[in-house]
Write a protein that holds these residues in place. Structure first.
Motif, short mmCIF file in Angstrom:
data_model
loop_
_atom_site.label_atom_id
_atom_site.label_comp_id
_atom_site.label_asym_id
_atom_site.label_seq_id
_atom_site.Cartn_x
_atom_site.Cartn_y
_atom_site.Cartn_z
N GLU A 101 0.89 -1.18 0.00
CA GLU A 101 0.00 0.00 0.00
C GLU A 101 0.92 1.21 0.00
O GLU A 101 1.50 1.55 1.03
N LEU A 102 1.05 1.86 -1.16
CA LEU A 102 2.10 2.89 -1.29
C LEU A 102 1.53 4.30 -1.42
O LEU A 102 0.39 4.54 -1.06
N GLY A 103 2.32 5.18 -1.94
CA GLY A 103 1.93 6.59 -1.98
C GLY A 103 0.81 6.89 -2.97
O GLY A 103 0.43 6.06 -3.80
N GLY A 104 0.29 8.11 -2.86
CA GLY A 104 -0.76 8.54 -3.77
C GLY A 104 -0.69 10.04 -3.98
O GLY A 104 -0.13 10.78 -3.16
N CYS A 105 -1.22 10.49 -5.11
CA CYS A 105 -1.32 11.94 -5.37
C CYS A 105 -2.64 12.15 -6.11
O CYS A 105 -2.67 12.54 -7.27
N VAL A 118 6.72 23.34 -2.07
CA VAL A 118 6.00 24.60 -2.26
C VAL A 118 6.95 25.64 -2.87
O VAL A 118 6.60 26.34 -3.86
N ALA A 119 8.15 25.74 -2.33
CA ALA A 119 9.13 26.71 -2.85
C ALA A 119 9.43 26.44 -4.32
O ALA A 119 9.52 27.37 -5.14
N ASP A 120 9.56 25.19 -4.67
CA ASP A 120 9.84 24.80 -6.05
C ASP A 120 8.70 25.26 -6.97
O ASP A 120 8.94 25.83 -8.04
N PRO A 153 3.70 22.54 -15.21
CA PRO A 153 3.66 21.07 -15.32
C PRO A 153 4.92 20.38 -14.80
O PRO A 153 4.86 19.23 -14.38
N THR A 154 6.04 21.08 -14.82
CA THR A 154 7.29 20.46 -14.34
C THR A 154 7.46 20.56 -12.84
O THR A 154 8.42 20.04 -12.28
N SER A 155 6.56 21.25 -12.15
CA SER A 155 6.71 21.45 -10.69
C SER A 155 6.66 20.11 -9.98
O SER A 155 5.93 19.20 -10.38
N ARG A 156 7.39 20.02 -8.87
CA ARG A 156 7.40 18.78 -8.09
C ARG A 156 5.99 18.41 -7.62
O ARG A 156 5.64 17.23 -7.57
N VAL A 157 5.18 19.41 -7.28
CA VAL A 157 3.84 19.10 -6.74
C VAL A 157 2.93 18.45 -7.78
O VAL A 157 1.88 17.91 -7.43
N ARG A 158 3.32 18.51 -9.05
CA ARG A 158 2.49 17.88 -10.08
C ARG A 158 2.94 16.46 -10.40
O ARG A 158 2.26 15.75 -11.13
N VAL A 159 4.10 16.08 -9.90
CA VAL A 159 4.56 14.71 -10.18
C VAL A 159 4.86 13.90 -8.93
O VAL A 159 4.85 12.68 -8.95
N GLU A 160 5.14 14.59 -7.81
CA GLU A 160 5.47 13.88 -6.57
C GLU A 160 4.25 13.88 -5.66
O GLU A 160 3.32 14.68 -5.82
N GLU A 161 4.30 13.03 -4.65
CA GLU A 161 3.27 13.04 -3.61
C GLU A 161 3.53 14.25 -2.70
O GLU A 161 4.67 14.52 -2.34
N THR A 162 2.46 14.97 -2.36
CA THR A 162 2.62 16.08 -1.40
C THR A 162 2.01 15.62 -0.08
O THR A 162 0.80 15.40 0.00
#
Ligand code: NAD
Length: 457
Positions: A228-232, A317-319, A354-363
């Motif tokens: 059971e792993l991460g999600g976004c 967020v800073a990214d 689209p390249t922001s971390r918040v659009r590809v990583e789990e927050t």
């Protein structure tokens, strides 16, 4: 054995000291659990069901003090701790009933030939869980495993060991000695469990990165495994939807547990025609969030669990802001209440690139990303742009449209015009980078059983 200290995330108080296991102590615990398992799995299913019901009842009798411990140790509010403990107890009630139904089957195979499928416990289980829901993620594994007749070792995150030890102590009173044990320690101790020759089944909840490593280690040894792993999760809000209902659902799910929830709408994918109105409604609700100590009477949101968690979400967020996103809210609160804890104010991030971390990583914190779209096709494309597929929400007054869109987002759990609640009755889990295997429902019980086929004549 060495020891480690557990600290409160809201004020840094040392809450307790826990023994760290090593290879030798894990050998002892695994041997004892295996021995106890032979007695436990030999009981009638009714007897096992009775023990599960007693665990539920005994846990409920201690709810106020357990909630205080869970809140203080994890950082969530008392109300959130009570809700989580309710979710710890639920599976014991559910699998008490299902324990009596976990039988095999008989099939006639023509002439005097018969087949018998005998279902028994899969063996000794090693559960490894993270710190965000230390109680409910424990219960959702322990209860079906016990119903199936398995022995059980649980390794909590080091920082949430105290509530795990306390819940285990309550359950142990109704189980054969050694059947259930807690293993203390970090990643190296987790690895000892995953690779232990007596462990047949690994039940892991945690990050995708660690899940990959565990899959490799368990795979080499051909152990049964659920991840059971991460999600976004995307929350797709179309222009014809019940906006008030959607915002209520979104807020309840995104900012619960200070945003440290695997299955939570982390990205709002909203039709541009209603985006401004929706953002305004969210900001209004964010202003009402009362950030405070876990056990504060007025707190509606506690601190983040650790300094590392706060650093990570602040970095994301800073990214996003560096790449042009607009930030509403956020930042660290000031004042003596917050000085010694990992507090961060809830925030909205509008239109991140689209390249922001918040659009590809789990927050994993109280931050909601807002992305405007102008068509259903674009909504699907944005919803599917992360590697995760745990949960998804779709809101539209047009049922056919909502279902069409929902079917194009390959999440393990999808809500259509519904509050993002997880039900014990139904299987829960992810696909893709969010893992595989299911918890809850009859499906979870089956994952703790092994079938053996006999032919006789
Ligand atoms: P993590 O993966 O770092 O740690 C989880 C557990 O694994 C801890 O007990 C840790 O000590 C142990 N561990 C770490 N490395 C290990 C290794 N190499 N071998 C064996 N055990 C090891 O997770 P975290 O960052 O503490 O927790 C947050 C993550 O958990 C998020 O990604 C969140 O989405 C995920 N999560 C998923 C669900 C779900 O049901 N899908 C539920 C809750 C949390």
């Amino acid at each position: 054995m060495t020891e480690y200290v557990v600290y409160a995330p809201d004020d840094g108080t040392a809450l307790g000291v826990v023994a760290r296991d090593d290879a030798a102590s894990i050998d002892v615990k695994a041997d004892r659990a295996l021995q106890a398992m032979s007695r436990w799995s030999d009981l009638t299913p009714m007897k096992r069901a009775e023990a599960l019901l007693k665990i539920a009842e005994a846990t409920r009798e201690r709810l106020p003090e357990l909630a205080d411990l869970l809140a203080k140790e994890q950082g969530k509010t008392r109300k959130e701790a009570l809700l989580e403990l309710d979710r710890y107890v639920g599976p014991f009630l559910q699998y008490a009933g299902l324990a009596t139904l976990a039988g095999g089957r008989h099939q006639r195979l023509g002439g005097e030939v018969h087949g018998l499928v005998d279902r028994g416990p899969v063996g000794l289980v090693a559960a490894i869980v993270p710190w965000n829901f230390p109680a409910s993620l424990f219960g959702s594994k322990l209860a079906p495993a016990l119903a199936a007749g398995c022995g059980f070792l649980i390794k909590p995150a080091e920082s949430t060991s105290l509530i795990t030890l306390e819940l285990a102590r309550i359950a142990q009173a109704f189980l054969p000695e050694g059947l259930l044990d807690v293993v203390g320690g970090g990643p190296d101790v987790g690895d000892l469990l995953v690779t232990h020759p007596s462990v047949s089944r690994v039940a892991f909840t945690g990050s995708t990165e660690v899940g990959r490593r565990i899959a490799a280690r368990a795979g080499e040894r051909l152990k049964r495994l659920t991840l059971e792993l991460g999600g976004c999760d995307p929350f797709v809000l179309l222009e014809d939807a019940d906006l008030r209902g959607a915002v209520r659902a979104l807020m309840g799910a995104r900012f619960y547990n200070a945003g440290q929830v695997c299955v939570a709408p982390k990205r709002l994918v909203v039709h541009e025609r209603v985006a401004d109105e929706v953002v305004e409604a969210i900001v209004e609700r964010l202003d009402r969030v009362a950030l405070g100590p876990s056990l504060g009477a007025d707190s509606t949101m506690g601190p983040l669990h650790s300094e590392a968690s706060r650093d990570r979400i602040e970095g994301q967020v800073a990214d996003a802001v560096d790449r042009g996103a607009k930030l509403l809210g956020g930042g660290r609160p000031t004042g003596s209440t917050y000085d010694r804890g990992w507090f961060v104010r809830p925030a909205l991030l509008l239109d991140p690139a689209p390249t922001s971390r918040v659009r590809v990583e789990e927050t994993f914190g109280p931050v909601l990303t807002v992305i405007r779209v102008s068509s259903d096709e674009e909504a699907v494309a944005v919803a599917n742009e992360t590697p995760f597929s745990l949960g998804a929400s779709v809101w539209s007054a047009d049922q056919a449209r909502a279902w069409r869109l929902a079917r194009q987002v390959p999440a393990g759990y999808t809500w259509i015009n519904s509050l993002a609640r997880v039900y014990d009755e139904l299987p829960f889990g992810g696909v893709g980078a969010s893992g595989f295997g299911r918890e809850h429902g009859i499906e979870a019980l089956e994952s703790y059983l092994e079938d053996r086929t006999f032919i006789y004549s």
